[in-house]
Design an enzyme around this catalytic site. Structure first.
Site, PDB file in Angstrom:
ATOM      1  CG  ASP A 128       6.382  -2.341  -2.430  1.00 21.29           C
ATOM      2  OD1 ASP A 128       6.084  -2.409  -3.626  1.00 21.29           O
ATOM      3  OD2 ASP A 128       6.081  -1.375  -1.694  1.00 21.29           O
ATOM      4  NE  ARG A 163       9.456  -1.158 -31.419  1.00 21.07           N
ATOM      5  CZ  ARG A 163       8.143  -1.078 -31.625  1.00 21.07           C
ATOM      6  NH1 ARG A 163       7.311  -1.698 -30.796  1.00 21.07           N
ATOM      7  NH2 ARG A 163       7.665  -0.377 -32.620  1.00 21.07           N
TER       8      ARG A 163
HETATM    9  P1  ATP Z   1       3.334   0.452   1.842  1.00 20.39           P
HETATM   10  O1  ATP Z   1       4.453  -0.525   2.020  1.00 20.39           O
HETATM   11  O2  ATP Z   1       2.268  -0.030   0.955  1.00 20.39           O
HETATM   12  O3  ATP Z   1       3.800   1.850   1.510  1.00 20.39           O
HETATM   13  P2  ATP Z   1       3.097   1.311   4.565  1.00 20.39           P
HETATM   14  O4  ATP Z   1       2.304   0.815   5.712  1.00 20.39           O
HETATM   15  O5  ATP Z   1       4.591   1.271   4.706  1.00 20.39           O
HETATM   16  O6  ATP Z   1       2.606   0.555   3.284  1.00 20.39           O
HETATM   17  P3  ATP Z   1       3.081   4.174   4.923  1.00 20.39           P
HETATM   18  O7  ATP Z   1       2.437   5.269   4.133  1.00 20.39           O
HETATM   19  O8  ATP Z   1       4.530   4.260   5.167  1.00 20.39           O
HETATM   20  O9  ATP Z   1       2.649   2.814   4.225  1.00 20.39           O
HETATM   21  O10 ATP Z   1       2.375   4.097   6.358  1.00 20.39           O
HETATM   22  C1  ATP Z   1       0.964   3.975   6.466  1.00 20.39           C
HETATM   23  C2  ATP Z   1       0.467   4.840   7.578  1.00 20.39           C
HETATM   24  O11 ATP Z   1       1.057   4.393   8.816  1.00 20.39           O
HETATM   25  C3  ATP Z   1       0.861   6.305   7.486  1.00 20.39           C
HETATM   26  O12 ATP Z   1       0.005   7.028   6.618  1.00 20.39           O
HETATM   27  C4  ATP Z   1       0.704   6.741   8.921  1.00 20.39           C
HETATM   28  O13 ATP Z   1      -0.655   6.960   9.213  1.00 20.39           O
HETATM   29  C5  ATP Z   1       1.193   5.507   9.692  1.00 20.39           C
HETATM   30  N1  ATP Z   1       2.597   5.672  10.076  1.00 20.39           N
HETATM   31  C6  ATP Z   1       3.697   5.625   9.289  1.00 20.39           C
HETATM   32  N2  ATP Z   1       4.833   5.845   9.986  1.00 20.39           N
HETATM   33  C7  ATP Z   1       4.439   6.062  11.263  1.00 20.39           C
HETATM   34  C8  ATP Z   1       5.132   6.367  12.475  1.00 20.39           C
HETATM   35  N3  ATP Z   1       6.466   6.511  12.516  1.00 20.39           N
HETATM   36  N4  ATP Z   1       4.397   6.516  13.595  1.00 20.39           N
HETATM   37  C9  ATP Z   1       3.053   6.391  13.585  1.00 20.39           C
HETATM   38  N5  ATP Z   1       2.351   6.115  12.470  1.00 20.39           N
HETATM   39  C10 ATP Z   1       3.006   5.957  11.323  1.00 20.39           C
END
Ligand code: ATP
Length: 321
Positions: A128, A163
């Site tokens: 993203d 289109r």
């Molecule tokens: P993407 O950008 O692909 O969505 P991401 O790392 O932002 O990746 P999330 O699902 O937001 O994806 O976070 C991944 C994992 O990180 C979550 O499933 C959770 O296990 C952990 N996580 C997210 N937020 C927190 C938080 N505030 N504290 C601790 N762990 C967290």
């Protein structure tokens, strides 16, 4: 001095994650560390799915999309008691530090683990490009190339049939994928969270194009702006007379062999992450800013303004209008 490190991938997968894993493993081994891979992100960390890696564990993966360590989301990781299980699992194996490859949610988990005594360094692995502390995230370049390839194909048939195509791309509240691919395609309109266009203006503009005998129109729009993009396409068709089809590109955008750019970015960042851990640093995330590999405190990184490519909007006004 540390002796054992781990690496995991977390959140949504992204092309180039394998190159980052490879860089962490190879750099770690080169510096005499034992390197462990955690399968399934934080979920695997809590469940103890931890395997020892060697040089051959990461052979022949540079060209592969997805992540060989697999990934997962574990909402419960926000609870300190759940994170404590993960910390205990790491301590049992003597693993002192961790590289976490993922998005901003994964960064939060990495920061909190650091506060519990396990130094973590985050690498921006997400298609993203929604992490402000780096110009580009690992996977963004491959993803934009995939979108461009798909839109090129849709353009062909859109023009043949005269289109309008409304093409929804990923981005999760960040407009960069729509912005970059819209510019690359010379799209008639680009609609992103930072560049919203009122519905009546979209319809008026497309009507104007149709009335001027424009053979085709391509509109690139970020996900999560319209709940039902097909209903919106039907409305455009009804109000403009322009035959309109909506296309949701979907998860095809997440896969595929990483581009050379993503491979090199992942290699540079992965090796730098190991350097940081060897220096005793934790709670930081790696970025590339103005072609330099840099590190930010994770909390600071998450506070940075997210409009790093806003200046491109001016180009779109000049070139695509
Ligand atoms: P993407 O950008 O692909 O969505 P991401 O790392 O932002 O990746 P999330 O699902 O937001 O994806 O976070 C991944 C994992 O990180 C979550 O499933 C959770 O296990 C952990 N996580 C997210 N937020 C927190 C938080 N505030 N504290 C601790 N762990 C967290």
């Amino acid at each position: 001095m540390i002796h054992k490190i781990g690496v995991l991938t977390s959140g949504g997968d992204a092309p180039g994650m394998n190159c980052a894993i490879r860089a962490v493993v190879r750099a770690g081994l080169r510096y005499g560390l034992e390197v462990y891979g955690v399968v399934n992100g934080y979920k695997g960390l809590v469940e103890g799915q931890i395997i020892k890696m060697d040089r051959s564990s990461v052979s022949d993966i540079v060209n592969r999309g997805g992540t060989i360590l697999q990934t997962a989301r574990l909402r419960e990781f926000k609870d300190e008691s759940v994170r404590q299980i993960a910390v205990n699992n790491l301590k049992k194996l003597g693993i002192e530090a961790l590289v976490v490859i993922g998005g901003d949610g994964s960064y939060m988990g990495a920061k909190k683990l650091t506060e519990m005594g396990i130094n973590c360094v985050g690498l921006p692995g997400t298609i993203d490009n929604d992490i402000a502390s780096t110009d580009y995230t690992i996977g963004f370049d491959t993803c934009q190339n995939t979108i461009v390839e798909c839109v090129d194909k849709i353009r062909d048939t859109t023009e043949s049939h005269q289109r309008c195509a409304i093409i929804e791309v990923m981005g999760n509240h960040c407009g960069d994928l729509a912005l970059f691919t819209g510019l690359a395609e010379g799209a008639e309109m680009i609609i992103t969270p930072d560049h919203p266009i009122p519905e009546e203006d979209i319809i008026a503009q497309l009507k104007k194009l149709h009335d001027a005998d424009k053979k085709r129109a391509v509109v690139i729009i970020s996900e999560k702006i319209y709940q039902d993009i097909h209903a919106f396409a039907a409305k455009i068709q009804e109000e403009t007379g322009f035959e309109t089809k909506a296309e949701v590109l979907g998860r095809i955008q997440r896969g595929g062999s990483p581009s050379a750019f993503d491979r090199v970015l992942a290699a540079r960042m992965g090796a730098y992450a190991v350097d940081c851990l060897l220096d005793g640093k934790g709670g930081i995330c790696i970025g590339m800013v103005n072609n330099k590999i840099v590190a930010y405190d994770i909390y600071e990184a998450l506070q940075l303004p997210r409009d790093k490519h806003a200046s491109m909007l001016r180009l779109i006004d000049i070139l695509n209008a």
